[in-house]
Motif scaffolding. Structure first.
Motif, PDB file in Angstrom:
ATOM      1  N   SER A 168       0.666  -1.287  -0.085  1.00 21.17           N
ATOM      2  CA  SER A 168       0.108   0.079   0.043  1.00 21.17           C
ATOM      3  C   SER A 168       1.016   1.217   0.005  1.00 21.17           C
ATOM      4  CB  SER A 168      -0.968  -0.098   1.196  1.00 21.17           C
ATOM      5  OG  SER A 168      -1.512   1.546   1.326  1.00 21.17           O
ATOM      6  N   THR A 169       0.615   2.036  -0.899  1.00 22.05           N
ATOM      7  CA  THR A 169       1.344   3.396  -0.496  1.00 22.05           C
ATOM      8  C   THR A 169       0.827   4.255   0.696  1.00 22.05           C
ATOM      9  OG1 THR A 169      -0.610   4.420  -1.899  1.00 22.05           O
ATOM     10  CG2 THR A 169       1.385   3.625  -3.201  1.00 22.05           C
ATOM     11  N   ASP A 170       0.021   3.738   1.173  1.00 24.30           N
ATOM     12  CA  ASP A 170      -0.373   4.573   2.559  1.00 24.30           C
ATOM     13  C   ASP A 170       0.513   3.979   3.573  1.00 24.30           C
ATOM     14  OD1 ASP A 170      -2.275   6.154   1.331  1.00 24.30           O
ATOM     15  OD2 ASP A 170      -3.728   4.634   1.814  1.00 24.30           O
ATOM     16  N   ILE A 171       1.315   2.883   3.516  1.00 18.81           N
ATOM     17  CA  ILE A 171       2.116   2.257   4.680  1.00 18.81           C
ATOM     18  C   ILE A 171       3.583   2.180   4.316  1.00 18.81           C
ATOM     19  CG2 ILE A 171       2.514   0.145   5.783  1.00 18.81           C
ATOM     20  CD1 ILE A 171      -0.480  -0.607   5.090  1.00 18.81           C
ATOM     21  N   TYR A 172       4.319   2.649   5.251  1.00 17.48           N
ATOM     22  CA  TYR A 172       5.858   2.544   4.972  1.00 17.48           C
ATOM     23  C   TYR A 172       6.302   1.365   4.356  1.00 17.48           C
ATOM     24  CZ  TYR A 172      10.786   2.486   6.259  1.00 17.48           C
ATOM     25  OH  TYR A 172      12.051   2.251   6.269  1.00 17.48           O
ATOM     26  N   PRO A 173       6.990   1.412   3.284  1.00 18.66           N
ATOM     27  CA  PRO A 173       7.197   0.291   2.309  1.00 18.66           C
ATOM     28  C   PRO A 173       8.042  -0.687   3.087  1.00 18.66           C
ATOM     29  CG  PRO A 173       8.681   2.184   1.450  1.00 18.66           C
ATOM     30  CD  PRO A 173       7.793   2.662   2.461  1.00 18.66           C
ATOM     31  N   ASN A 174       8.660  -0.619   4.013  1.00 22.55           N
ATOM     32  CA  ASN A 174       9.766  -1.652   4.760  1.00 22.55           C
ATOM     33  C   ASN A 174       9.249  -2.007   6.076  1.00 22.55           C
ATOM     34  OD1 ASN A 174      11.758  -3.429   4.460  1.00 22.55           O
ATOM     35  ND2 ASN A 174      13.037  -2.363   5.559  1.00 22.55           N
ATOM     36  N   ASP A 175       7.647  -1.883   6.298  1.00 23.68           N
ATOM     37  CA  ASP A 175       7.029  -2.099   7.579  1.00 23.68           C
ATOM     38  C   ASP A 175       7.283  -3.721   7.711  1.00 23.68           C
ATOM     39  OD1 ASP A 175       4.927  -2.756   9.560  1.00 23.68           O
ATOM     40  OD2 ASP A 175       4.443  -0.732   9.344  1.00 23.68           O
ATOM     41  N   PRO A 176       7.726  -4.244   8.805  1.00 17.69           N
ATOM     42  CA  PRO A 176       7.794  -5.444   8.977  1.00 17.69           C
ATOM     43  C   PRO A 176       6.393  -6.397   9.215  1.00 17.69           C
ATOM     44  CG  PRO A 176       8.422  -4.410  11.095  1.00 17.69           C
ATOM     45  CD  PRO A 176       8.260  -3.386   9.967  1.00 17.69           C
ATOM     46  N   ASP A 177       5.422  -5.730   9.580  1.00 16.08           N
ATOM     47  CA  ASP A 177       4.023  -6.289   9.526  1.00 16.08           C
ATOM     48  C   ASP A 177       3.262  -6.219   8.401  1.00 16.08           C
ATOM     49  OD1 ASP A 177       4.272  -6.617  12.211  1.00 16.08           O
ATOM     50  OD2 ASP A 177       3.738  -4.559  12.651  1.00 16.08           O
ATOM     51  N   HIS A 178       3.669  -5.718   7.337  1.00 20.44           N
ATOM     52  CA  HIS A 178       3.020  -5.613   6.056  1.00 20.44           C
ATOM     53  C   HIS A 178       3.774  -6.148   4.871  1.00 20.44           C
ATOM     54  CE1 HIS A 178      -0.198  -3.366   7.911  1.00 20.44           C
ATOM     55  NE2 HIS A 178       0.691  -2.890   8.568  1.00 20.44           N
ATOM     56  N   GLY A 179       3.289  -6.937   4.058  1.00 19.70           N
ATOM     57  CA  GLY A 179       4.240  -7.487   3.135  1.00 19.70           C
ATOM     58  C   GLY A 179       5.721  -8.011   3.136  1.00 19.70           C
ATOM     59  N   CYS A 180       6.467  -7.514   2.340  1.00 18.63           N
ATOM     60  CA  CYS A 180       7.848  -8.285   2.357  1.00 18.63           C
ATOM     61  C   CYS A 180       8.734  -6.988   2.693  1.00 18.63           C
ATOM     62  CB  CYS A 180       8.160  -8.855   0.963  1.00 18.63           C
ATOM     63  SG  CYS A 180       8.169  -7.826  -0.316  1.00 18.63           S
ATOM     64  N   MET A 181       9.916  -7.622   3.569  1.00 19.44           N
ATOM     65  CA  MET A 181      10.770  -6.598   4.058  1.00 19.44           C
ATOM     66  C   MET A 181      11.923  -6.922   3.858  1.00 19.44           C
ATOM     67  SD  MET A 181      11.066  -6.587   8.074  1.00 19.44           S
ATOM     68  CE  MET A 181      11.959  -5.020   8.227  1.00 19.44           C
ATOM     69  N   HIS A 182      13.072  -6.016   3.713  1.00 14.78           N
ATOM     70  CA  HIS A 182      14.689  -5.961   3.849  1.00 14.78           C
ATOM     71  C   HIS A 182      14.988  -5.916   5.204  1.00 14.78           C
ATOM     72  CE1 HIS A 182      14.971  -5.756  -0.901  1.00 14.78           C
ATOM     73  NE2 HIS A 182      13.842  -6.755  -0.732  1.00 14.78           N
ATOM     74  N   ILE A 183      15.975  -6.418   5.730  1.00 13.17           N
ATOM     75  CA  ILE A 183      16.579  -6.137   6.974  1.00 13.17           C
ATOM     76  C   ILE A 183      18.224  -6.005   6.792  1.00 13.17           C
ATOM     77  CG2 ILE A 183      16.954  -7.061   9.308  1.00 13.17           C
ATOM     78  CD1 ILE A 183      14.653  -8.964   8.788  1.00 13.17           C
ATOM     79  N   TRP A 184      18.363  -4.664   6.516  1.00 20.84           N
ATOM     80  CA  TRP A 184      19.789  -4.324   6.400  1.00 20.84           C
ATOM     81  C   TRP A 184      20.321  -3.273   7.314  1.00 20.84           C
ATOM     82  CZ3 TRP A 184      22.455  -7.323   3.760  1.00 20.84           C
ATOM     83  CH2 TRP A 184      22.061  -8.030   2.767  1.00 20.84           C
ATOM     84  N   ASP A 185      19.573  -3.006   8.467  1.00 19.39           N
ATOM     85  CA  ASP A 185      20.377  -2.172   9.473  1.00 19.39           C
ATOM     86  C   ASP A 185      21.119  -3.193  10.269  1.00 19.39           C
ATOM     87  OD1 ASP A 185      18.126  -3.588  10.356  1.00 19.39           O
ATOM     88  OD2 ASP A 185      18.074  -2.472  12.191  1.00 19.39           O
ATOM     89  N   VAL A 186      20.722  -4.754  10.257  1.00 16.66           N
ATOM     90  CA  VAL A 186      21.624  -5.574  10.489  1.00 16.66           C
ATOM     91  C   VAL A 186      22.437  -5.816   9.389  1.00 16.66           C
ATOM     92  CG1 VAL A 186      21.629  -8.060  11.381  1.00 16.66           C
ATOM     93  CG2 VAL A 186      19.813  -6.607  11.984  1.00 16.66           C
ATOM     94  N   TRP A 187      23.790  -5.699   9.764  1.00 19.35           N
ATOM     95  CA  TRP A 187      24.924  -5.879   9.141  1.00 19.35           C
ATOM     96  C   TRP A 187      25.624  -4.414   8.789  1.00 19.35           C
ATOM     97  CZ3 TRP A 187      29.475  -7.656   7.163  1.00 19.35           C
ATOM     98  CH2 TRP A 187      29.991  -6.817   5.862  1.00 19.35           C
ATOM     99  N   ASN A 188      24.761  -3.517   8.434  1.00 26.28           N
ATOM    100  CA  ASN A 188      25.113  -2.094   8.205  1.00 26.28           C
ATOM    101  C   ASN A 188      25.386  -1.342   9.237  1.00 26.28           C
ATOM    102  OD1 ASN A 188      25.443  -2.004   5.281  1.00 26.28           O
ATOM    103  ND2 ASN A 188      23.149  -2.018   4.923  1.00 26.28           N
ATOM    104  N   GLN A 189      24.447  -1.463  10.092  1.00 32.98           N
ATOM    105  CA  GLN A 189      24.876  -0.719  11.589  1.00 32.98           C
ATOM    106  C   GLN A 189      24.923  -1.799  12.705  1.00 32.98           C
ATOM    107  OE1 GLN A 189      21.497   0.464   9.536  1.00 32.98           O
ATOM    108  NE2 GLN A 189      23.041   1.633   8.390  1.00 32.98           N
ATOM    109  N   ARG A 190      24.518  -2.798  12.701  1.00 29.21           N
ATOM    110  CA  ARG A 190      24.679  -3.701  13.795  1.00 29.21           C
ATOM    111  C   ARG A 190      24.792  -4.957  13.864  1.00 29.21           C
ATOM    112  NH1 ARG A 190      18.921  -4.301  16.735  1.00 29.21           N
ATOM    113  NH2 ARG A 190      17.488  -4.085  14.836  1.00 29.21           N
ATOM    114  N   ASP A 191      25.110  -5.738  14.877  1.00 29.39           N
ATOM    115  CA  ASP A 191      25.357  -7.270  15.005  1.00 29.39           C
ATOM    116  C   ASP A 191      24.091  -8.118  14.547  1.00 29.39           C
ATOM    117  OD1 ASP A 191      27.300  -9.466  15.263  1.00 29.39           O
ATOM    118  OD2 ASP A 191      25.771  -9.643  17.103  1.00 29.39           O
ATOM    119  N   TYR A 192      24.459  -9.385  14.037  1.00 30.85           N
ATOM    120  CA  TYR A 192      23.203 -10.255  13.554  1.00 30.85           C
ATOM    121  C   TYR A 192      22.577 -10.600  14.750  1.00 30.85           C
ATOM    122  CZ  TYR A 192      26.112 -14.189  15.387  1.00 30.85           C
ATOM    123  OH  TYR A 192      26.983 -15.146  15.921  1.00 30.85           O
TER     124      TYR A 192
END
Length: 800
Positions: A459-483
């Motif tokens: 939905s264009t009304d929901i932040y595109p990387n919201d973990p509760d909706h659809g599919c997400m990418h998790i890249w703060d893990v690795w880029n900013q913090r430990d696994y």
């Protein structure tokens, strides 16, 4: 009649360069880099720092030429058919320009009947510099975010040619797919698009055909095996019914029967493929959590045990069927049932999708947009439409294909990467993802779901990387913090996440020759493309082992750390099924020898992370997870049979003494997940640094350590090891005299082709494990018992 034009080619620089002034033999299909390499005119760009030494190639124009024989045979038409030209090409026959191309991702057909002459004919293709073309179009249309150094978003070409955070800058040109003359009369099949559906016990095939003829005369088109035919002038649909077809299933859910399909204009042209009968939908039903993202095949929800796929070589013409089969075989051997073809690469050859059809691997196919804002004006717009229509038409017969996806990270980028301020009112691709591409899919392939992007909240009304909706990418893990940060997420579907580690030792030392070899040597850094990649690896090592000073130990620690990251992330996400309906690890493969997120390295070898993937993607998984302030044993049963078992849980000292134990009765249905609470007397250790939980079941063992390795009192690793010959290789036996965590045999340090059947095995004192090493090399078995070959986690923290 089709006649390949692959012989007698030469290539030379067509613009001024001080690097090469020679006409050299050219291989078709191929590219200029591999031609120059074969001629000995450039060094291997995959080795050392040679990538930089060949950067001039992408700035140069190149001219390919050949001569072929042709005699008129009375055909109405003779077409020059170019399946793949990379990319900015001017095509000449006997000095006459017959066509120009601007898109690597589509084929072209030129009528050359009036240009050919009896006898010898000269075919020349001049390729303009892709970099110069993209830069000129950027000036015309206005700059847009994306691409670190090169504006790859202004040319329809494999984006990762221009460099990525795992790939080199090797900007190619050449005839990368077959080129041929096709002679025909009366009519030909311009396109065939079989759309397969299942209704009850009936399989329905709607065969959409387009016919080309000089005079648009009606012709008979026949679906041969069914002897169903229709008269078609320019386009039509032939419907075929198959009673009680055998259904095609993903691997692990059933068999993969395929049915041959032949369509022909009798006496003139024919088309052959294979189809499978199955239904697929993407369940995006809103619920009390958010919005689901679950693949449903033949009305059965499928947990996606996935991997992301990038081009398997920077020069994709080198990837043949055998290589696809080998690489995808490594995926299935690791328990994978879904491969996502990432949008910064290519639409792979038919061999790729046919291999997936036969193996039962679901294919998530991105359209080719990645990590950039793409202009929606001409000439890009027309090329996008043409390539998308061609790709959908070509790939729709494959039952393995279950999703068309609009882009990789572009909608997310617009929200999170500062694009809005840079773009102003300029187009950036949203019209492709929300309008043009879904309309093309709805028109040409309504049998499959479409998703606007990855990540995407639906939905264009929901932040595109919201973990509760659809599919997400998790890249703060690795880029900013430990696994361990994976534990903070319960995504509905994780379509990208991963952690880096170096390739196998044999791959690394073949490509990198720093003396001494260190993580921060110049050649080592040249084979690490992620921003601050080595520092990010070291940051995570600090959390778990410390950063070893010796290269051998750093190498093993970094490989083990990557494996641990994947194990923790996948097991955590799977433990939340069906709320989480899939994990797609970044990434399966590499395109060259590099330190990266891949589990199979650039030489095709399995890294320790591959074995972690295999364990975490087991059909039946037993894992210990933190739940509600305590610990729980989570049972994941991804099989079609109910699972009844008794699970033994023991809290043990590192010396092997049982301190507390508990038997849990397990009863979990097919494709279900169960949670068994662990009593406090097991989950609360008296000595967190010297105890562990050991969970035993018919599906194997799971271990839980209460502290990071650096804070454990892991003993010096004491073991007996021996090696003996067997048919096709060697056996390595390891008997623990102390607790051994994550035993591995890095056999490629002894023989480049060596592969081990298992890795990352934790042994209690007195236990024995037997590893099988397959290799064609005749070697001294004792070499497989050496201290840099047999490795444990103990060695990294105990001084062992």
């Amino acid at each position: 009649m089709r006649t390949l034009l692959h012989a007698g080619w030469t290539v030379r620089a067509a613009s001024r360069t001080d690097e090469v002034d020679a006409v050299v033999p050219a291989t078709v299909p191929g590219c200029v880099h591999t031609d120059l390499l074969a001629a000995g005119l450039i060094p291997d760009p995959y080795l050392d720092e040679n990538e930089a030494a060949v950067a001039w190639i992408g700035r140069t124009d190149w001219r390919y030429e050949t001569t072929f024989q042709w005699q008129p045979a009375g055909d109405d038409r003779v077409d020059l058919v170019c399946d793949g030209l990379d990319t900015v090409a001017t095509v000449e026959v006997n000095g006459v320009v017959v066509g120009e191309t601007r898109n690597m991702h589509r084929g072209y057909r030129f009528d050359v009947r009036q240009t050919l002459r009896p006898g010898a004919n000269r075919l020349a293709i001049t390729f303009g510099s892709p970099i110069s073309f993209a830069e000129q179009l950027r000036e015309k249309l206005g700059a847009r975010p994306g691409g670190d150094r090169f504006p790859y978003n202004f040319i329809r070409k494999m984006a990762c040619n221009f460099g990525w955070d795992w790939g080199p800058e090797l900007v190619t040109a050449g005839i990368w797919r077959p080129i041929a003359l096709e002679s025909w009369s009366t009519a030909r099949l311009a396109s065939v698009r079989p759309l397969v559906t299942v209704e009850g016990n009936r399989g329905l095939v709607a065969v959409h055909v387009e016919v080309e003829s000089d005079e648009a005369v009606p012709v008979v088109v026949r679906v041969a095996d069914q002897v169903v035919e229709a008269t078609v002038r320019t386009e039509g649909v032939i419907e075929v019914v198959v009673e009680n077809p055998r259904l095609w299933w993903p691997r692990g859910y059933g068999e993969q029967p395929l049915y041959p399909l032949r369509v022909e204009i009798p006496g003139h042209d024919s088309y052959q493929t294979e189809i499978g009968f199955r239904t697929v939908r993407l369940d995006t039903t809103p619920d009390d959590i958010g919005t689901a993202f679950t693949f449903v095949v033949n009305d059965v929800p499928v947990f996606a045990r996935g991997v992301n796929w990038i081009p398997d070589d920077c020069f994709p013409h080198r990837v043949d069927r055998e290589r696809y089969e080998r690489r995808l075989g490594q995926a299935t051997d690791a328990g994978v049932n879904l491969v996502r073809v990432w949008g910064g690469g290519i639409f792979e050859s038919d061999d790729f999708y046919q291999t997936c059809d036969r193996a039962g691997i679901l294919v998530w196919q991105d359209f080719l947009f990645a990590c950039a804002a793409y202009p929606e004006e001409e000439p890009i717009r027309g090329e996008v439409i043409a390539e998308a229509r061609e790709a959908v038409t070509r790939l729709c017969p494959h039952p393995s294909l279950v999703l068309w996806n609009g882009n990789n990270e572009n909608i997310w980028g617009y929200y999170d990467w500062g694009w809005r301020e840079k773009l102003g009112d300029r187009t950036w691709g949203l019209g492709y993802y929300l309008d043009i591409l879904p309309k093309i899919v709805a028109e040409l392939d309504p049998t499959r779901p479409y998703c606007a992007g990855s990540p995407w909240s639906l939905s264009t009304d929901i932040y595109p990387n919201d973990p509760d909706h659809g599919c997400m990418h998790i890249w703060d893990v690795w880029n900013q913090r430990d696994y361990t940060g994976y534990l903070d997420y319960v995504p509905r579907f994780a379509s990208e996440f991963g952690f880096q580690g170096p390739p196998r030792w044999s791959t690394l030392t073949r490509a990198v020759h720093d003396r001494p070899l260190t993580p921060y040597g110049p050649e080592m850094v040249a084979h690490q493309k992620a921003q601050d990649g080595m520092a990010k690896i070291d940051r995570s090592l600090t959390e778990h082992f410390g950063v070893p000073a010796a290269m051998d130990d750093w190498f093993w620690a970094a490989q083990l750390n990557q494996a641990r990251a994947l194990s923790l992330g996948i097991e955590h996400f799977r433990s939340w099924a069906p709320r989480c309906a899939g994990t797609v690890v970044w990434q399966l493969n590499d395109c060259w020898p590099v330190t990266s997120w891949a589990v199979v390295d650039g030489d095709g070898g399995r890294k320790p992370a591959w074995y972690a993937l295999k364990h975490a993607y087991a059909d039946r998984l037993v894992t210990v997870q933190a739940r509600d302030g305590g610990l729980a044993v989570v049972i994941v049963n991804d099989t079609a049979q109910a699972w009844e078992d008794t699970v033994s849980v023991r809290r043990m000292s590192f010396e092997g003494k049982v301190l507390a134990e508990q038997d849990l009765t397990l009863s979990v249905g097919e494709r279900k997940t169960a949670l068994l609470a662990v009593s406090d007397r097991l989950s609360e250790p008296a000595d967190p640094s010297g105890e562990l939980l050991v969970v035993e079941s018919s599906a194997g063992r799971a271990c839980w350590f209460f502290r990071p390795d650096k804070d454990l009192s892991l003993p010096v690793d004491r073991y007996d090891v021996s090696s003996s010959t067997m048919a096709g290789g060697y056996r390595v036996s390891v008997t623990a005299r102390s607790l051994l965590r994550d035993v591995a045999v890095l056999a490629d340090r002894v023989a480049v082709d060596a592969e081990v059947d298992d890795m990352l095995v934790t042994l209690l004192p007195g236990e024995t494990v037997m590893f099988e090493v397959r290799t064609a090399v005749d070697l001294d078995p004792a070499l497989l018992t050496g201290p840099t070959v047999v490795r444990t986690a103990n060695q990294l923290v105990s001084g062992g």
